[in-house]
Design a protein around this motif. Structure first.
Motif, short mmCIF file in Angstrom:
data_model
loop_
_atom_site.label_atom_id
_atom_site.label_comp_id
_atom_site.label_asym_id
_atom_site.label_seq_id
_atom_site.Cartn_x
_atom_site.Cartn_y
_atom_site.Cartn_z
N ASP A 1 -22.35 -39.38 -33.26
CA ASP A 1 -23.76 -39.58 -32.97
C ASP A 1 -24.55 -38.17 -32.86
O ASP A 1 -24.32 -37.24 -32.28
CB ASP A 1 -23.93 -40.00 -31.35
N PRO A 2 -25.48 -38.28 -33.88
CA PRO A 2 -26.42 -36.90 -34.42
C PRO A 2 -26.82 -36.25 -32.71
O PRO A 2 -27.05 -35.20 -32.85
CB PRO A 2 -27.36 -37.24 -35.27
N LYS A 3 -27.29 -37.26 -31.97
CA LYS A 3 -27.80 -36.76 -30.65
C LYS A 3 -27.13 -36.25 -29.76
O LYS A 3 -27.55 -35.36 -28.97
CB LYS A 3 -28.60 -37.76 -30.00
N THR A 4 -25.85 -36.40 -29.93
CA THR A 4 -24.88 -35.94 -28.81
C THR A 4 -23.59 -35.16 -29.17
O THR A 4 -23.09 -34.29 -28.44
CB THR A 4 -24.21 -37.42 -27.92
N PHE A 5 -23.50 -35.47 -30.64
CA PHE A 5 -22.08 -34.53 -30.96
C PHE A 5 -22.59 -33.09 -30.98
O PHE A 5 -23.59 -32.63 -31.55
CB PHE A 5 -21.70 -35.14 -32.45
N LYS A 6 -21.80 -32.18 -30.56
CA LYS A 6 -21.89 -30.70 -30.29
C LYS A 6 -21.18 -29.85 -31.48
O LYS A 6 -19.87 -30.33 -31.77
CB LYS A 6 -21.86 -30.26 -29.10
N ILE A 7 -21.70 -28.93 -31.91
CA ILE A 7 -21.09 -28.09 -32.87
C ILE A 7 -21.20 -26.54 -32.29
O ILE A 7 -22.35 -26.32 -32.09
CB ILE A 7 -21.88 -28.22 -34.34
N ILE A 8 -20.00 -26.19 -32.19
CA ILE A 8 -20.22 -24.83 -31.33
C ILE A 8 -19.70 -23.75 -32.52
O ILE A 8 -18.55 -23.74 -32.99
CB ILE A 8 -19.15 -24.87 -30.28
N LEU A 9 -20.59 -22.71 -32.49
CA LEU A 9 -20.26 -21.73 -33.66
C LEU A 9 -19.96 -20.40 -32.75
O LEU A 9 -20.79 -19.95 -32.25
CB LEU A 9 -21.56 -21.47 -34.43
N ALA A 10 -18.60 -20.25 -33.15
CA ALA A 10 -18.29 -19.07 -32.12
C ALA A 10 -17.89 -17.59 -32.97
O ALA A 10 -17.36 -17.84 -34.23
CB ALA A 10 -17.02 -19.47 -31.34
N GLU A 11 -18.30 -16.52 -32.19
CA GLU A 11 -17.82 -15.38 -32.93
C GLU A 11 -16.76 -14.51 -31.93
O GLU A 11 -16.00 -13.74 -32.38
CB GLU A 11 -18.96 -14.52 -33.26
N SER A 12 -16.69 -15.17 -30.74
CA SER A 12 -15.50 -14.77 -29.95
C SER A 12 -15.45 -15.69 -28.94
O SER A 12 -16.28 -16.61 -28.57
CB SER A 12 -15.90 -13.33 -29.11
N GLU A 13 -14.49 -15.73 -27.83
CA GLU A 13 -14.51 -16.40 -26.89
C GLU A 13 -15.50 -16.57 -25.95
O GLU A 13 -15.87 -17.73 -25.34
CB GLU A 13 -13.10 -15.99 -25.90
N ASP A 14 -16.34 -15.51 -25.71
CA ASP A 14 -17.56 -15.37 -24.84
C ASP A 14 -18.88 -15.71 -25.53
O ASP A 14 -19.81 -15.76 -24.98
CB ASP A 14 -17.35 -14.15 -24.07
N THR A 15 -18.78 -15.36 -26.90
CA THR A 15 -19.93 -15.53 -27.59
C THR A 15 -20.06 -16.66 -28.46
O THR A 15 -19.30 -16.74 -29.47
CB THR A 15 -20.25 -14.20 -28.56
N TYR A 16 -20.88 -17.65 -28.13
CA TYR A 16 -20.97 -18.74 -29.15
C TYR A 16 -22.19 -19.47 -28.92
O TYR A 16 -22.78 -19.14 -27.74
CB TYR A 16 -19.72 -19.73 -28.89
N LYS A 17 -22.62 -20.11 -29.87
CA LYS A 17 -24.01 -20.95 -29.62
C LYS A 17 -23.69 -22.55 -30.16
O LYS A 17 -22.80 -22.93 -30.82
CB LYS A 17 -24.67 -20.60 -30.79
N GLU A 18 -24.37 -23.36 -29.19
CA GLU A 18 -23.90 -24.93 -29.21
C GLU A 18 -25.21 -25.35 -29.90
O GLU A 18 -26.40 -25.22 -29.47
CB GLU A 18 -23.76 -25.12 -28.03
N PHE A 19 -25.08 -26.29 -31.03
CA PHE A 19 -26.08 -27.32 -31.59
C PHE A 19 -25.46 -28.52 -31.39
O PHE A 19 -24.39 -28.86 -31.40
CB PHE A 19 -26.40 -26.79 -32.99
N THR A 20 -26.62 -29.49 -31.48
CA THR A 20 -26.19 -30.77 -31.68
C THR A 20 -26.02 -31.04 -33.19
O THR A 20 -27.02 -30.34 -33.96
CB THR A 20 -27.39 -31.89 -31.19
N LEU A 21 -25.44 -32.13 -33.81
CA LEU A 21 -25.64 -32.40 -34.82
C LEU A 21 -27.05 -32.59 -35.50
O LEU A 21 -27.53 -32.21 -36.65
CB LEU A 21 -24.59 -33.73 -35.42
N GLU A 22 -27.82 -33.25 -34.86
CA GLU A 22 -29.25 -33.43 -35.25
C GLU A 22 -29.84 -32.08 -35.33
O GLU A 22 -30.71 -32.12 -36.37
CB GLU A 22 -29.90 -34.27 -34.15
N GLU A 23 -29.65 -31.32 -34.61
CA GLU A 23 -30.33 -29.94 -34.86
C GLU A 23 -30.00 -29.33 -36.22
O GLU A 23 -30.66 -28.42 -36.82
CB GLU A 23 -29.93 -28.95 -33.66
#
Ligand code: THU
Length: 138
Positions: free
Chosen positions: A102-124
């Motif tokens: 589901d593009p509105k709820t599925f999350k894509i987490i782009l990480a560069e370390s355990e503590d540094t990451y960004k989260e996007f939905t598939l729709e984004e």
């Protein structure tokens, strides 16, 4: 598993990446709605075009075992198996996600370390995406 643990697992998975041509290693950890985990790495090929991205490896492992319903995916990547910056999924992988998530709820987490990451939905990451719903009758 919390995001920190998932990122640690993704970083650990870089050791399995088979990328002798680009030397760009990618690892993904896919989490189902039931909390199950499917890992994936990129798998390159001397013929180049058969190369499979880490994200699709994880998805295809799960799909091929009958699993449906996905919550999120964590992605890490970098040269020489060292994470560098944040790497976003390629367009083909976004389209595969569109098929099963589901593009509105599925999350894509782009990480560069355990503590540094960004989260996007598939729709984004795939606005106005074309998916299974577009082929429904009526
Ligand atoms: N790659 C991935 O595994 N995921 C992506 O979303 C971007 C690209 C891989 C494919 C290839 O093995 C290498 O990175 C360089 O393109």
């Amino acid at each position: 598993m919390d995001n920190k643990e998932l990122i640690r697992k993704a970083i650990d998975g870089l050791k399995y990446s088979y990328a002798p041509y680009s030397n760009f290693n990618v690892s993904a950890v896919l989490v189902t709605k039931d909390g199950e985990i499917y890992t994936g790495c990129n798998i390159e090929n001397a013929g180049y075009t058969p190369t499979n991205c880490a994200e699709r490896t994880a998805f295809f492992k799960a799909i091929s075992e009958g699993v449906r319903g996905f919550e999120k995916i964590v992605i890490v990547a970098g040269k020489n198996r060292k994470v560098e910056g944040m790497t976003a999924p390629c367009g083909v992988c976004r389209q595969v996600m569109m098929e099963f998530c589901d593009p509105k709820t599925f999350k894509i987490i782009l990480a560069e370390s355990e503590d540094t990451y960004k989260e996007f939905t598939l729709e984004e990451l795939l606005p106005l995406g074309f998916g299974p719903g577009d082929l429904l009758e009526g």
